[in-house]
Write an enzyme that holds these catalytic residues in place. Sequence first.
Site, PDB file in Angstrom:
ATOM      1  N   LYS B  73       0.846  -1.193   0.000  1.00 38.57           N
ATOM      2  CA  LYS B  73       0.000   0.000   0.000  1.00 38.57           C
ATOM      3  C   LYS B  73       0.884   1.246   0.000  1.00 38.57           C
ATOM      4  O   LYS B  73       1.900   1.279   0.706  1.00 38.57           O
ATOM      5  CB  LYS B  73      -0.897  -0.034   1.245  1.00 38.57           C
ATOM      6  N   SER B 148      -9.606   1.645   2.700  1.00 31.73           N
ATOM      7  CA  SER B 148      -8.753   2.411   1.819  1.00 31.73           C
ATOM      8  C   SER B 148      -7.683   1.573   1.112  1.00 31.73           C
ATOM      9  O   SER B 148      -7.090   2.033   0.148  1.00 31.73           O
ATOM     10  CB  SER B 148      -8.065   3.519   2.608  1.00 31.73           C
ATOM     11  N   SER B 172      -9.794  -0.435   6.973  1.00 29.62           N
ATOM     12  CA  SER B 172      -9.204  -0.268   5.641  1.00 29.62           C
ATOM     13  C   SER B 172      -8.562  -1.513   5.041  1.00 29.62           C
ATOM     14  O   SER B 172      -8.295  -1.550   3.845  1.00 29.62           O
ATOM     15  CB  SER B 172      -8.175   0.861   5.676  1.00 29.62           C
TER      16      SER B 172
END
Lengths: 478, 482
Positions: B73, B148, B172
């Site tokens: 990420k 996310s 997330s």
Amino acid sequence: MSVIIGLEIHLQVTSSKTKLFCSCSADYRNSPPNRNVCPICLGLPGVLPKPNRYVIEKAVQLALALGSKISDRLVFMRKHYFYPDLPKGYQISQYTMGRYSAVAYGGSLEIFVKGRRKIVRIRRINIEEDPAKIIYPEKDPWKSPYTLIDYNRSGIPLLEIATEPDLSDAEEAVSFVEKLLELADHLNITDPSLEGSFRIDANISIEGGERVEVKNIGSLKDLEKAINYEIIRQKRILETGGKVVRETRHWDDIRGVTVSARHKEFEEEYKYMPEPDIPPLEIDHSYIEKIRSLMPELPWVMRERFIKQYGLTDYEAGVLVSRKWLAKYFEDIARIYNKPDKIADLLINDFLGKINERGGRFDLVRARPEQIAELLDLLDKKVISIKILKEILDKIVFDGEDPKKIISEKGLTVISEDEYLEELAEKVIRENPKAVEDVKKNPKAINYLVGQVMKLTRGRADPEKINVIIRRKLGLLR
Amino acid sequence: MRRGASIYRQAQIFRENPSEALEEVYKVYENIEKKENILKAYITLRPLEDVLKDVRKSLESKKPLSGILIAVKDNISTEGIRTTCASKILENYVPPYDATIINRIKSSGGVIIGKTNLDEFAMGSTTETSFFGITRNPWNIDHVPGGSSGGSAVAVSAYMAHMALGTDTGGSIRNPASYTGIVGYKPTYGFVSRYGIIAYASSLDQAGPMTRDVLDAAFLMDIISGKDPMDPTTIDHGIESFSREIERIDPGYLRGRRIVLIRELWEGADRDVVSTVSGYIDKLMSEGLEVIERSFPEIIYSLSAYYVIATAEASSNLARYQGILYGLSEDPSNKSWTEYMAKIRGEGFGREVKKRIVLGSHVLSAAYYDQYYLKALKMRRILRRGLEEILKDADAIATPTTPTTAPRIGEIRKDPYIMYLADMETVTANLIGGPAISIPAGFINGLPIGIQFFSLPGKDLEILRIARASELKTGLHDILST
């Protein structure tokens, strides 16, 4: 109109090896700009603070020395404001709010001003990080075409000591800070001779007026000037029927004035928040006791001991104890040379002056205590005069040269050594038969011969001694 | 690679037969070639040649992760690879250091394949607020992948990486795992170092594995977890090997285990979701899992407490983006500091980020602190105590991971309230610091939906074991293509 002053003193923990939250060196002064930095003290995205245990220990030590109450939980807080010296947009500090507290509260420090004692109460002690240093190329921010930021100082550990408003003039304030610096020096927290190792904010108000905070005071001289300036400024406003507004003012050390920085009608909004990256640290009883057991002798205790143990005057003991280094140096010499009053005299009247000429930097001293002891011994034995001592002191203190070596190299050594003086006396007697005759008739004429010997020694010998030697040689004395 | 194979087992094959590993690298890049144009999982993808070079080197060293491609990420710092947080303000920021978990992955032989898309600064649950554009759901490209950690979820789901790292502040990791049919695991707060992970809300953030099955999640935990001197909030979990603990679990493990269904956490979910996830639980009960129902009325305030704390911490953490040392900058001439910073922040942050900074600044301001922030902290303690009570005689709490399946692109971002509701099932675990995992529980109209197990801090092995036994029992761990 009485004056009320409270101080906030920021002491850098100059004895720490590392910064407060990273492993960069705390000795940033000798580093080229922006070299003593790492991702943590630059506040790069993703970094986390790693609290420095040594600094916590030092804060607890200071609290113990001041008789403050130590909190049982150490919590750091974030204090937010936007300024280019603050790379994270917040300073990691401590704050009193709800369950959150500073490292210690209360306590006091005694000062002695105008012949009387005064207790100055401590409000609290905080641990926090120093911001980066902003440099204006033209010194005056308004005239500078650009601003430079040096992050070497960013994250240097600070202890903030806030007093209650117990001080009533500049002299008391200076005396308090001196006393606090002396303590910090003895606790091996701060070396006050290092540039920027302490900074002071002073809250000054006059009866009937609002409180004004003067920031950016960097020396004891500036503290005195800033307070006096501010008292006069405020008094003038009040006397002319004006009102002193509550504000923060900046001490401009170049122009010697305080300048309004911002009005302070409301409490500033720092959005304090507990620092989530550092878990609260329990300070338990045994930890405090351990630190207490490792406490060095406190300066006021040491001062009393110096008076008793060495028979020094109050003044002498006070000067010697004013710096930890000096006190230790004195004691080291006293262990070898047993006339403490003579040591004190030399250190206070000759030695200290030379140090102060060099910005109070004891780290420049190269002379070992034995060398100072030897020097005093030579003086005692009249090998050298006090005049010579003063001449060669520099070389001994700062170059670490051996007293005997200097004396012999410079042709000083033999000057009053009895044998050499006798040689000189014999030479003068041999070469001045007429004068010798005169002396035999009239002993007062000996002064001519003494003068001749003195001339050969370039005035460095002790005339009394020469007088005696010549009288012996001429059989006038035995 | 065989469908349904654990990367954990694959790694053993790679160590014995390196050429197999190189084949898989080609396969992954083939998938990327085919799908990435549409899915847009990556913000920065490393070139195949560079990755092959690293893979070859890693295979020689025969380490646990040799030959394994990890998608990261883009809020996790990688030395020399730009790390953007999907924000314009960090568009060109290249960190000079690796996050601790990246260090650990590299020294275990893992190879970073690229940096994945996310909601800007991890604020969102759709991956639609990224400065670099949206990521699409591989199961239906008209839908969001969740967020996310949307990019990481899609990379794993579409086999554009072997495994991925995500971060989870309020769900997330689990939310996109639920929407894309993968496993997403948020460990106990403090099990995984946050050093180098760009903070959103420091007291809630936790990185974790996003994987094809539970065994892989455990496998990745072996590498990334553990106390880190660089992160004072990490704790020593005392677990020698997550993967060895999980490897020996079979469906029979469910017998006599007890899970709790908290009524309030089921009431807000779509009817389809409730029936699918309940059906899944029924299957587990047939293996002997016990289920009890409880009510915990206060739990509905989790979401409010979460948004107060998360925005407060975010407003603080994001104060460092000032356009001075790194990131977006411009000529500061003729501007005051305040003007300069305001300009950079005004241009560099997106709407959602600004909204949360403003909210957070408000709740931290002296006048409102007691009313919001302090109350939210109190709520955290109430939650913790309440759940301790509820979990006294149970192993975990089970909920649907998300109240719906993946929304259509653009569907919920218009209504922030609905968007925030997507977090209702997941935020509780972050507030109490406990472990939580989402695993696939079925499909609704062709879109995956996850079931979440969560528990008290430190109970990671308990939920991993239940999750592993469940996926083996239901066979839903091999839904992903290769």
